[in-house]
Design a protein around this motif. Sequence first.
Motif, PDB file in Angstrom:
ATOM      1  N   GLN A  94       0.811  -1.221   0.000  1.00 24.22           N
ATOM      2  CA  GLN A  94       0.000   0.000   0.000  1.00 24.22           C
ATOM      3  C   GLN A  94       0.845   1.272   0.000  1.00 24.22           C
ATOM      4  O   GLN A  94       0.296   2.370  -0.077  1.00 24.22           O
ATOM      5  N   ARG A  95       2.157   1.141   0.096  1.00 26.29           N
ATOM      6  CA  ARG A  95       3.028   2.322   0.052  1.00 26.29           C
ATOM      7  C   ARG A  95       2.881   3.011  -1.314  1.00 26.29           C
ATOM      8  O   ARG A  95       2.795   2.347  -2.347  1.00 26.29           O
ATOM      9  N   LEU A  96       2.874   4.325  -1.308  1.00 23.07           N
ATOM     10  CA  LEU A  96       2.698   5.073  -2.561  1.00 23.07           C
ATOM     11  C   LEU A  96       3.802   4.760  -3.573  1.00 23.07           C
ATOM     12  O   LEU A  96       3.523   4.555  -4.759  1.00 23.07           O
ATOM     13  N   ASP A  97       5.070   4.681  -3.104  1.00 19.93           N
ATOM     14  CA  ASP A  97       6.161   4.405  -4.058  1.00 19.93           C
ATOM     15  C   ASP A  97       5.983   3.019  -4.703  1.00 19.93           C
ATOM     16  O   ASP A  97       6.317   2.812  -5.862  1.00 19.93           O
ATOM     17  N   MET A  98       5.400   2.081  -3.949  1.00 23.61           N
ATOM     18  CA  MET A  98       5.192   0.731  -4.491  1.00 23.61           C
ATOM     19  C   MET A  98       4.093   0.725  -5.541  1.00 23.61           C
ATOM     20  O   MET A  98       4.206   0.047  -6.564  1.00 23.61           O
ATOM     21  N   ILE A  99       3.030   1.489  -5.321  1.00 27.74           N
ATOM     22  CA  ILE A  99       1.939   1.567  -6.313  1.00 27.74           C
ATOM     23  C   ILE A  99       2.470   2.203  -7.601  1.00 27.74           C
ATOM     24  O   ILE A  99       2.146   1.774  -8.706  1.00 27.74           O
ATOM     25  N   VAL A 100       3.314   3.226  -7.459  1.00 22.20           N
ATOM     26  CA  VAL A 100       3.929   3.894  -8.626  1.00 22.20           C
ATOM     27  C   VAL A 100       4.770   2.881  -9.413  1.00 22.20           C
ATOM     28  O   VAL A 100       4.720   2.824 -10.645  1.00 22.20           O
ATOM     29  N   TYR A 101       5.510   2.039  -8.688  1.00 22.47           N
ATOM     30  CA  TYR A 101       6.330   0.993  -9.321  1.00 22.47           C
ATOM     31  C   TYR A 101       5.442  -0.054  -9.987  1.00 22.47           C
ATOM     32  O   TYR A 101       5.667  -0.437 -11.141  1.00 22.47           O
ATOM     33  N   ALA A 131       6.779   9.182  -0.038  1.00 19.65           N
ATOM     34  CA  ALA A 131       6.853   7.840  -0.629  1.00 19.65           C
ATOM     35  C   ALA A 131       6.184   6.773   0.231  1.00 19.65           C
ATOM     36  O   ALA A 131       5.649   5.797  -0.281  1.00 19.65           O
ATOM     37  N   SER A 132       6.211   6.960   1.552  1.00 25.13           N
ATOM     38  CA  SER A 132       5.664   5.931   2.450  1.00 25.13           C
ATOM     39  C   SER A 132       4.162   6.107   2.711  1.00 25.13           C
ATOM     40  O   SER A 132       3.575   5.341   3.474  1.00 25.13           O
ATOM     41  N   ARG A 133       3.530   7.121   2.090  1.00 29.43           N
ATOM     42  CA  ARG A 133       2.100   7.364   2.301  1.00 29.43           C
ATOM     43  C   ARG A 133       1.312   6.106   1.946  1.00 29.43           C
ATOM     44  O   ARG A 133       1.570   5.468   0.933  1.00 29.43           O
ATOM     45  N   ARG A 134       0.345   5.760   2.791  1.00 29.33           N
ATOM     46  CA  ARG A 134      -0.445   4.564   2.541  1.00 29.33           C
ATOM     47  C   ARG A 134      -1.612   4.882   1.622  1.00 29.33           C
ATOM     48  O   ARG A 134      -2.381   5.794   1.881  1.00 29.33           O
ATOM     49  N   VAL A 135      -1.702   4.121   0.548  1.00 29.20           N
ATOM     50  CA  VAL A 135      -2.787   4.302  -0.427  1.00 29.20           C
ATOM     51  C   VAL A 135      -3.943   3.390  -0.035  1.00 29.20           C
ATOM     52  O   VAL A 135      -3.751   2.206   0.249  1.00 29.20           O
TER      53      VAL A 135
END
Length: 204
Positions: A94-101, A131-135
């Motif tokens: 759910q981390r924002l940087d992970m969703i972007v990836y 980057a660590s914001r939870r989506v």
Amino acid sequence: MSKRSSAKFKLDRRMGENIWGRPKSPVNKREYGPGQHGQRRKGKMSDFGIQLRAKQKLKGYYGDVTEKQFKKAYEEASRMKGDTSQNLIGLLEQRLDMIVYRAKFAPTIFAARQIVSHGHIRVNGVKCNIASRRVKPGEVISLGSKAKEMALVMEAQSLAERDIPDYVTPDGNAAVTFTRVPTLDEVPYPVKMEPNLVVEFYSR
């Protein structure tokens, strides 16, 4: 934003696995570890060593998040209902940087974190540089107007080595919707991840 403290591919060689599934990984050529003793035969690993290695691999895959952030995610996962290891994966995904990836807006998780921190990402139309914001499920992640023209983003979208997973729904080339929190078997890891060993490591 946490700064990467060592060469990212060094982790690949230490683990002996291509943890991001990248064609450039040195493991594709040399499967032994880095350094002058890298080719020595490895002895039997202790239970602690196996758990530590599982933690390093999972933590490294998510862009080498800080130990503080990673442990905080574990503690939160352990307080939630259900399987702690599944909860941990859900929180990390759910981390924002992970969703972007995952949305293929960036070629690597490190590039995804940089794009977010430079203010090129919108969450429900609002600029976000954390980057660590939870989506949350249902939120829309989109590229800013400048980011759409960036060579890095165009390169990422043309990569054939990975696909956008089911829980991230594309809306054209510049936006995705995070539809649900995934389970471990839905996450497209290039190598086997063992979050149950990470839970054992922290609950000792």
